[in-house]
Design a protein around this motif. Structure first.
Motif, short mmCIF file in Angstrom:
data_model
loop_
_atom_site.label_atom_id
_atom_site.label_comp_id
_atom_site.label_asym_id
_atom_site.label_seq_id
_atom_site.Cartn_x
_atom_site.Cartn_y
_atom_site.Cartn_z
N ASN A 62 0.80 -1.23 0.00
CA ASN A 62 0.00 0.00 0.00
C ASN A 62 0.84 1.28 0.00
O ASN A 62 0.31 2.38 0.16
CB ASN A 62 -0.94 0.00 1.21
N ASN B 178 1.67 2.91 -4.55
CA ASN B 178 0.65 2.16 -3.84
C ASN B 178 0.01 1.15 -4.80
O ASN B 178 -0.79 1.52 -5.65
CB ASN B 178 -0.41 3.12 -3.29
N GLN C 20 -2.12 -0.95 -4.04
CA GLN C 20 -3.47 -1.27 -3.59
C GLN C 20 -4.47 -0.16 -3.87
O GLN C 20 -5.62 -0.24 -3.41
CB GLN C 20 -3.45 -1.56 -2.07
N GLN C 21 -4.09 0.85 -4.61
CA GLN C 21 -5.04 1.92 -4.91
C GLN C 21 -6.15 1.37 -5.79
O GLN C 21 -5.96 0.43 -6.56
CB GLN C 21 -4.34 3.10 -5.56
N ASN D 243 -6.35 -0.87 -9.42
CA ASN D 243 -4.99 -1.28 -9.75
C ASN D 243 -4.92 -2.59 -10.51
O ASN D 243 -3.92 -2.88 -11.15
CB ASN D 243 -4.15 -1.39 -8.47
N ALA E 88 -3.89 4.04 -12.43
CA ALA E 88 -3.48 3.18 -11.32
C ALA E 88 -2.81 1.89 -11.78
O ALA E 88 -1.96 1.36 -11.07
CB ALA E 88 -4.69 2.84 -10.45
N GLN F 114 -2.65 -8.04 -4.36
CA GLN F 114 -3.78 -7.27 -4.90
C GLN F 114 -5.05 -8.11 -4.97
O GLN F 114 -6.14 -7.64 -4.63
CB GLN F 114 -3.40 -6.74 -6.28
N THR G 111 -7.03 -4.51 2.67
CA THR G 111 -5.63 -4.58 2.25
C THR G 111 -4.88 -5.46 3.25
O THR G 111 -4.67 -5.06 4.39
CB THR G 111 -4.99 -3.18 2.21
#
Length: 227
Positions: free
Chosen positions: A144, A159, A161-162, A165, A173, A214, A223
């Protein structure tokens, strides 16, 4: 002002007369204002050293040391395992660069997916190990971007984990597998390249592990693991 320059020239003349021009011969040792590491606290090759019990300064490599560019074979040669190939970038294909022509590729290369003895849970586990050693400090254990360095002002780690993604349609992303591999290899922004530290297969293992993080976060809505 003219007296200042005259004084400056006078002082320069005194220094030159006292120490001589650069390159002039002298039996005296030079005055080293900036030694440039000419004299280091080290043991030179084939020199004696009283620090070690055997009196030798030269030491054998640490047990288990391997030459740069080679991997420890998964199985002994007696079981038919081929000698390890050079493990660092040595070609122009997708496996070595993460690119197909001028574009980043997606998915793991055939050299990984075609090797059934490698592409399994152990491969992901290997990626987890390498990720935690090399990447988690900045990108966080969950990917993250909130690793240890974020607590000390480095807030630019990507990141993974945005939102979006895992969706290739979200260009803001999404990072293709080849793009992640390329950044691991060559670095980007504040991140230096790890191409000389992490073998090709381990770089792809890290990519696979990032995808598993992910997917785990997407399936659970959380997350994981939490940083």
């Amino acid at each position: 002002m003219k007296y200042f320059f005259l004084s400056y020239l006078f002082v320069g003349a005194i220094i030159v007369s006292a120490f001589g021009f650069r390159g002039s011969k002298s039996e005296l040792p030079p005055i080293e204002i900036l030694p440039d590491m000419d004299h280091q606290a080290k043991v030179k090759y084939q020199a004696a050293s009283e620090f070690f019990a055997d009196g030798r300064g030269a030491r054998l490599p640490v047990k288990g040391t391997l030459p740069m560019g080679f991997e420890i074979p998964a199985k002994p040669a007696a079981k038919g395992v081929k000698p390890a190939r050079v493990a660092f970038t040595s070609g122009l294909g997708y496996y070595d660069t993460g690119k197909v022509g001028d574009f980043y590729g997606d998915g793991l290369p055939a050299e990984i997916t075609g090797d059934k003895s490698v592409f399994n849970a152990e491969f992901i586990k290997r990626g987890e190990q390498r990720y935690n050693i090399n990447c988690a400090i900045c990108h966080g254990t969950s990917g993250n971007g909130k690793g240890v360095t974020s607590k000390y002002g480095i807030l630019t780690a990507f990141n993974f984990q945005q939102p979006g993604n895992l969706d290739p349609a979200n260009a803001a992303a999404y990072r293709a597998d080849g793009a992640i591999f390329d950044v691991i290899t060559n670095g980007k922004g504040l991140m230096g390249g790890y191409g000389g530290n992490i073998t090709l297969r381990d770089r792809w293992a890290i990519v696979a592990y990032i995808r598993s993080l992910q997917l785990a976060a997407k399936e659970s809505g959380v997350t994981l693991p939490l940083q």
